[in-house]
Design an enzyme around this catalytic site. Sequence first.
Site, PDB file in Angstrom:
ATOM      1  N   PHE A 128      -0.306   1.178 -15.976  1.00 21.58           N
ATOM      2  CA  PHE A 128       0.595   0.524 -15.021  1.00 21.58           C
ATOM      3  C   PHE A 128      -0.224  -0.364 -14.095  1.00 21.58           C
ATOM      4  O   PHE A 128      -1.175   0.099 -13.462  1.00 21.58           O
ATOM      5  CB  PHE A 128       1.400   1.527 -14.186  1.00 21.58           C
ATOM      6  N   ASP A 215      -8.638  -0.751 -11.950  1.00 28.44           N
ATOM      7  CA  ASP A 215      -7.466  -0.711 -11.079  1.00 28.44           C
ATOM      8  C   ASP A 215      -7.482   0.633 -10.351  1.00 28.44           C
ATOM      9  O   ASP A 215      -7.068   1.662 -10.899  1.00 28.44           O
ATOM     10  CB  ASP A 215      -6.192  -0.885 -11.921  1.00 28.44           C
ATOM     11  N   LYS A 244      -2.255   0.253  -2.082  1.00 30.93           N
ATOM     12  CA  LYS A 244      -1.627   1.502  -1.604  1.00 30.93           C
ATOM     13  C   LYS A 244      -2.197   2.087  -0.298  1.00 30.93           C
ATOM     14  O   LYS A 244      -1.696   1.765   0.758  1.00 30.93           O
ATOM     15  CB  LYS A 244      -1.616   2.534  -2.744  1.00 30.93           C
TER      16      LYS A 244
HETATM   17  C1  LIG Z   1       1.210   1.056  -7.517  1.00 29.12           C
HETATM   18  C2  LIG Z   1       0.265   0.499  -8.505  1.00 29.12           C
HETATM   19  C3  LIG Z   1       0.199  -0.887  -8.748  1.00 29.12           C
HETATM   20  C4  LIG Z   1       1.156  -1.885  -8.127  1.00 29.12           C
HETATM   21  O1  LIG Z   1       1.061  -1.931  -6.744  1.00 29.12           O
HETATM   22  P1  LIG Z   1       2.248  -2.678  -5.909  1.00 29.12           P
HETATM   23  O2  LIG Z   1       1.735  -2.633  -4.486  1.00 29.12           O
HETATM   24  O3  LIG Z   1       3.493  -1.873  -6.109  1.00 29.12           O
HETATM   25  O4  LIG Z   1       2.362  -4.036  -6.423  1.00 29.12           O
HETATM   26  C5  LIG Z   1      -0.755  -1.346  -9.637  1.00 29.12           C
HETATM   27  N1  LIG Z   1      -1.589  -0.490 -10.249  1.00 29.12           N
HETATM   28  C6  LIG Z   1      -1.561   0.844 -10.040  1.00 29.12           C
HETATM   29  C7  LIG Z   1      -2.532   1.726 -10.749  1.00 29.12           C
HETATM   30  C8  LIG Z   1      -0.624   1.387  -9.173  1.00 29.12           C
HETATM   31  O5  LIG Z   1      -0.561   2.711  -9.003  1.00 29.12           O
END
Ligand SMILES: *Cc1c(COP(=O)(O)O)cnc(C)c1O
Length: 390
Positions: A128, A215, A244
């Site tokens: 994701f 990420d 986050k």
């Molecule tokens: C939440 C998340 C995203 C996206 O972040 P947003 O602030 O919602 O755009 C991307 N990568 C990972 C691993 C995430 O947990």
Amino acid sequence: MSDHIIKAYQSLPVTFSHGDGCYLWDTDGKRYLDALSGISVTSLGHNYPAVTAAIQQQAATLLHTSNLYSISWQQKLADLLCQTANMDRVFFANSGAEANEAAIKLARLYGHQQEISNPQIVVMEHAFHGRTMATLSATGSRKVQAGFEPLVGGFVRAPFNDIASIEAIAENNRDVVAILVEPVQGEAGIIIPDSGYLSELRRICDQNGWLLMLDEIQSGMGRSGKMFACQHETVIPDVMTLAKALGNGVPIGACLTSGKAAEVIQPGNHGSTFGGNPLACRAGYTVLESMLENNIADNAAQRGQQLAEALRKGLANNPDVDEVRHLGLLLAVQMKLPCQALVAMALEQGLLINVTAGSVVRLLPPLVLSEDETAEIARILISCINQFTG
Ligand SMILES: *Cc1c(COP(=O)(O)O)cnc(C)c1O
């Protein structure tokens, strides 16, 4: 409920009025123990005094000037972030998806700078990376992509935690320029790769001149029990994305770069109106400073261990529970059956949890959790799960 909000979310029928530490109160005055932190965002808990004070002071001083001018809190945050993560330079954005957009653009630019005209990025099954067009195309979930075709091209999919498949891509595909991967897959259900996985990816990237792009939007900022999940293997990526928990609720994203990746983006290549503004950066700086001063990552490691042990013990005799997985306070109870109903059951009992990937109870509590609060999460969740399956 307003009828004027686009129906993008199926929100639960509860509204919170305020929070303090690991607790939230709804508009009827009922108290909830927060084991989700707004999906890994409020890692210092709600209303953390130093962050509240920093935001209040900055709001009364200066909110925004734009990147047409230098911004001192942006520079301070960049220095502290790079020093903490062993990285060289950072681009500030407003969200996780935007941080990943920066990483994807950087990888493509890196490819073009080496005369690779069709640069490809290796991404993982069940990954994701966000909901913008490029990041949903990088995401490994049909549910996220369906209806939004044509997808953005330039991604090559591989199974997660499978080094042989990456080796095979390296042999056959001369257009690859980077790997984009989560150190722990969050939305997929807290999927933790074998130890040594990131080191092997680092080796393959070095051998092929690829960028290793991590990420750490969910796994970073202390949640894994180290400040960044890649530090469990002492791997330094070329690119790392954060968001986050970086602002503890103030929107901010960051794309960190090191070595050759730090020189790729030049004036004019990328930009953001809000990105790196004084308010967000002062919040981010205060969050990071507070986490370092109070050894927040160590507490995440200890409370994660305590919570995982308590859940394993309390659920040992439940045949519908497959396993408890965790790295620090990235924690999952893998059920053998769909368990979405557990969210409402826990809510009723005053506990906020999440279910992801259909049958995974995901816990992302604040990293400032106490021993007693940890025991309380375990007690309520065990009771809910046993009631649900019994
Ligand atoms: C939440 C998340 C995203 C996206 O972040 P947003 O602030 O919602 O755009 C991307 N990568 C990972 C691993 C995430 O947990």
